[in-house]
Design a protein around this motif. Sequence first.
Motif, PDB file in Angstrom:
ATOM      1  N   ASP A  88       0.859  -1.185   0.000  1.00  0.00           N
ATOM      2  CA  ASP A  88       0.000   0.000   0.000  1.00  0.00           C
ATOM      3  C   ASP A  88       0.892   1.231   0.000  1.00  0.00           C
ATOM      4  O   ASP A  88       1.679   1.429   0.927  1.00  0.00           O
ATOM      5  N   GLU A  89       0.758   2.057  -1.028  1.00  0.00           N
ATOM      6  CA  GLU A  89       1.647   3.217  -1.125  1.00  0.00           C
ATOM      7  C   GLU A  89       1.504   4.158   0.072  1.00  0.00           C
ATOM      8  O   GLU A  89       2.448   4.853   0.432  1.00  0.00           O
ATOM      9  N   SER A  90       0.325   4.169   0.708  1.00  0.00           N
ATOM     10  CA  SER A  90       0.133   5.050   1.868  1.00  0.00           C
ATOM     11  C   SER A  90       0.920   4.573   3.080  1.00  0.00           C
ATOM     12  O   SER A  90       1.116   5.314   4.040  1.00  0.00           O
ATOM     13  N   ARG A  91       1.383   3.289   3.037  1.00  0.00           N
ATOM     14  CA  ARG A  91       2.157   2.747   4.158  1.00  0.00           C
ATOM     15  C   ARG A  91       3.666   2.775   3.888  1.00  0.00           C
ATOM     16  O   ARG A  91       4.449   2.305   4.709  1.00  0.00           O
ATOM     17  N   VAL A  92       4.027   3.295   2.731  1.00  0.00           N
ATOM     18  CA  VAL A  92       5.441   3.445   2.386  1.00  0.00           C
ATOM     19  C   VAL A  92       5.839   4.892   2.644  1.00  0.00           C
ATOM     20  O   VAL A  92       5.047   5.807   2.403  1.00  0.00           O
ATOM     21  N   LYS A  93       7.026   5.113   3.138  1.00  0.00           N
ATOM     22  CA  LYS A  93       7.474   6.472   3.406  1.00  0.00           C
ATOM     23  C   LYS A  93       7.306   7.343   2.167  1.00  0.00           C
ATOM     24  O   LYS A  93       7.535   6.898   1.045  1.00  0.00           O
ATOM     25  N   GLU A  94       6.895   8.576   2.395  1.00  0.00           N
ATOM     26  CA  GLU A  94       6.513   9.472   1.297  1.00  0.00           C
ATOM     27  C   GLU A  94       7.586   9.581   0.216  1.00  0.00           C
ATOM     28  O   GLU A  94       7.267   9.592  -0.974  1.00  0.00           O
ATOM     29  N   GLU A  95       8.864   9.630   0.622  1.00  0.00           N
ATOM     30  CA  GLU A  95       9.923   9.812  -0.370  1.00  0.00           C
ATOM     31  C   GLU A  95      10.101   8.595  -1.272  1.00  0.00           C
ATOM     32  O   GLU A  95      10.709   8.681  -2.340  1.00  0.00           O
ATOM     33  N   PHE A  96       9.547   7.441  -0.857  1.00  0.00           N
ATOM     34  CA  PHE A  96       9.691   6.222  -1.655  1.00  0.00           C
ATOM     35  C   PHE A  96       8.435   5.891  -2.463  1.00  0.00           C
ATOM     36  O   PHE A  96       8.446   4.943  -3.243  1.00  0.00           O
ATOM     37  N   ARG A  97       7.357   6.649  -2.275  1.00  0.00           N
ATOM     38  CA  ARG A  97       6.097   6.335  -2.963  1.00  0.00           C
ATOM     39  C   ARG A  97       6.209   6.393  -4.487  1.00  0.00           C
ATOM     40  O   ARG A  97       5.682   5.511  -5.174  1.00  0.00           O
ATOM     41  N   PRO A  98       6.868   7.411  -5.057  1.00  0.00           N
ATOM     42  CA  PRO A  98       6.978   7.432  -6.522  1.00  0.00           C
ATOM     43  C   PRO A  98       7.676   6.187  -7.068  1.00  0.00           C
ATOM     44  O   PRO A  98       7.315   5.683  -8.138  1.00  0.00           O
ATOM     45  N   THR A  99       8.668   5.688  -6.314  1.00  0.00           N
ATOM     46  CA  THR A  99       9.367   4.473  -6.742  1.00  0.00           C
ATOM     47  C   THR A  99       8.435   3.279  -6.715  1.00  0.00           C
ATOM     48  O   THR A  99       8.413   2.470  -7.660  1.00  0.00           O
ATOM     49  N   LEU A 100       7.632   3.151  -5.651  1.00  0.00           N
ATOM     50  CA  LEU A 100       6.681   2.037  -5.567  1.00  0.00           C
ATOM     51  C   LEU A 100       5.670   2.097  -6.694  1.00  0.00           C
ATOM     52  O   LEU A 100       5.367   1.085  -7.335  1.00  0.00           O
ATOM     53  N   VAL A 192      -4.216  12.784   3.568  1.00  0.00           N
ATOM     54  CA  VAL A 192      -5.535  12.266   3.932  1.00  0.00           C
ATOM     55  C   VAL A 192      -5.539  10.751   3.761  1.00  0.00           C
ATOM     56  O   VAL A 192      -5.143  10.241   2.708  1.00  0.00           O
ATOM     57  N   ASN A 193      -5.983  10.031   4.774  1.00  0.00           N
ATOM     58  CA  ASN A 193      -5.972   8.569   4.709  1.00  0.00           C
ATOM     59  C   ASN A 193      -7.153   8.028   3.899  1.00  0.00           C
ATOM     60  O   ASN A 193      -7.987   8.806   3.406  1.00  0.00           O
ATOM     61  N   ASP A 194      -7.231   6.697   3.783  1.00  0.00           N
ATOM     62  CA  ASP A 194      -8.270   6.095   2.950  1.00  0.00           C
ATOM     63  C   ASP A 194      -9.670   6.446   3.434  1.00  0.00           C
ATOM     64  O   ASP A 194     -10.566   6.729   2.629  1.00  0.00           O
ATOM     65  N   GLY A 195      -9.873   6.425   4.752  1.00  0.00           N
ATOM     66  CA  GLY A 195     -11.187   6.766   5.296  1.00  0.00           C
ATOM     67  C   GLY A 195     -11.568   8.199   4.980  1.00  0.00           C
ATOM     68  O   GLY A 195     -12.719   8.495   4.629  1.00  0.00           O
ATOM     69  N   GLY A 196     -10.605   9.096   5.105  1.00  0.00           N
ATOM     70  CA  GLY A 196     -10.857  10.493   4.793  1.00  0.00           C
ATOM     71  C   GLY A 196     -11.159  10.703   3.327  1.00  0.00           C
ATOM     72  O   GLY A 196     -12.021  11.521   2.963  1.00  0.00           O
ATOM     73  N   ILE A 256     -11.618  18.834   7.713  1.00  0.00           N
ATOM     74  CA  ILE A 256     -11.295  17.414   7.826  1.00  0.00           C
ATOM     75  C   ILE A 256     -10.725  17.137   9.215  1.00  0.00           C
ATOM     76  O   ILE A 256      -9.721  17.712   9.610  1.00  0.00           O
ATOM     77  N   GLU A 257     -11.396  16.241   9.941  1.00  0.00           N
ATOM     78  CA  GLU A 257     -10.993  15.933  11.310  1.00  0.00           C
ATOM     79  C   GLU A 257      -9.644  15.206  11.352  1.00  0.00           C
ATOM     80  O   GLU A 257      -9.267  14.532  10.400  1.00  0.00           O
ATOM     81  N   PRO A 258      -8.913  15.337  12.470  1.00  0.00           N
ATOM     82  CA  PRO A 258      -7.576  14.735  12.594  1.00  0.00           C
ATOM     83  C   PRO A 258      -7.532  13.236  12.331  1.00  0.00           C
ATOM     84  O   PRO A 258      -6.528  12.733  11.812  1.00  0.00           O
ATOM     85  N   GLN A 259      -8.607  12.502  12.687  1.00  0.00           N
ATOM     86  CA  GLN A 259      -8.575  11.049  12.495  1.00  0.00           C
ATOM     87  C   GLN A 259      -8.570  10.638  11.030  1.00  0.00           C
ATOM     88  O   GLN A 259      -8.344   9.469  10.701  1.00  0.00           O
ATOM     89  N   TYR A 260      -8.819  11.590  10.143  1.00  0.00           N
ATOM     90  CA  TYR A 260      -8.833  11.275   8.714  1.00  0.00           C
ATOM     91  C   TYR A 260      -7.509  11.581   8.033  1.00  0.00           C
ATOM     92  O   TYR A 260      -7.425  11.579   6.804  1.00  0.00           O
ATOM     93  N   PHE A 261      -6.491  11.853   8.849  1.00  0.00           N
ATOM     94  CA  PHE A 261      -5.152  12.065   8.302  1.00  0.00           C
ATOM     95  C   PHE A 261      -4.273  10.864   8.655  1.00  0.00           C
ATOM     96  O   PHE A 261      -4.495  10.182   9.663  1.00  0.00           O
ATOM     97  N   LYS A 262      -3.299  10.615   7.817  1.00  0.00           N
ATOM     98  CA  LYS A 262      -2.374   9.519   8.066  1.00  0.00           C
ATOM     99  C   LYS A 262      -1.586   9.801   9.342  1.00  0.00           C
ATOM    100  O   LYS A 262      -1.377  10.942   9.707  1.00  0.00           O
ATOM    101  N   VAL A 263      -1.136   8.735   9.966  1.00  0.00           N
ATOM    102  CA  VAL A 263      -0.374   8.870  11.206  1.00  0.00           C
ATOM    103  C   VAL A 263       0.868   9.713  10.957  1.00  0.00           C
ATOM    104  O   VAL A 263       1.612   9.493   9.999  1.00  0.00           O
ATOM    105  N   GLY A 264       1.062  10.691  11.805  1.00  0.00           N
ATOM    106  CA  GLY A 264       2.242  11.539  11.689  1.00  0.00           C
ATOM    107  C   GLY A 264       2.045  12.762  10.817  1.00  0.00           C
ATOM    108  O   GLY A 264       2.949  13.579  10.677  1.00  0.00           O
TER     109      GLY A 264
END
Length: 267
Positions: A88-100, A192-196, A256-264
Amino acid sequence: MTDSTQLVTIPIAGTSGIAAMEVDGKPVAALRPIVQMLGMDYSSQLAKLKGKSWACMAKIATRDSSGRIQEMVGVDRKTLTMYLATLDESRVKEEFRPTLIALQAEAAEALDAYFHDGGAINPSATVIQLDALAAKAQQRIQLLALTKGLVDDNWLETKVRHQVAVALGEEPEIDPQKRTLTVSDYLDEMGVNDGGQRKFASSMGALIKKAYRELHDREPGKATRFINGADRPVAAYAERDRALFDKAWGILGSAIEPQYFKVGVAA
């Protein structure tokens, strides 16, 4: 374990390429370099694969540039495809997402094409293999031409340029301002996470589409995105439309409430 041989690097745009070799007539990719390329822990990813019934792994012995033998774990094309699909690209560090994203789009096809079609492009490819690769690209371009008027022009141009580059063995020349931008792309960038995204994407999309219509007096084009387990058509814009996204985010983002953002990621 296979006999030792030299790994080759298969080029994939947006990555440092994948290390691979041919074993018993089948392409095999070295696992460790791929995992490290994505900024993940190799031991945990290897353990994850060992627990999958579909994973086919083998130890391969290769020679490095100094001639020393190294032992690596290799995976076949099917395993590589399945493994990348589980990430899941959302679970990969942001700097590595384009590579994934690049690997998910091209890796398995490039691996197969390099050894079987002379694609990607294999320096030892024969004229017949190169002709076959060019013919395949031509067929894909013809198919893409049939979608004109049904999908976004920028998306279509990008796809056609990619196929032409494949046929020529070059990197595609894409105008950055024409790169496709969708609501899900933008919300992902904003953390924004999947739920958001499920809750707010339609509202965000409505604001952007309204502004786009007012500016261009026409509907935006279409692109395909993998959403909720399936490929779905979504409104497609381009990087040059980013100001419309920023304006919509200025209206909606603070709601958008805080719970709808990715951790961190701060709201």
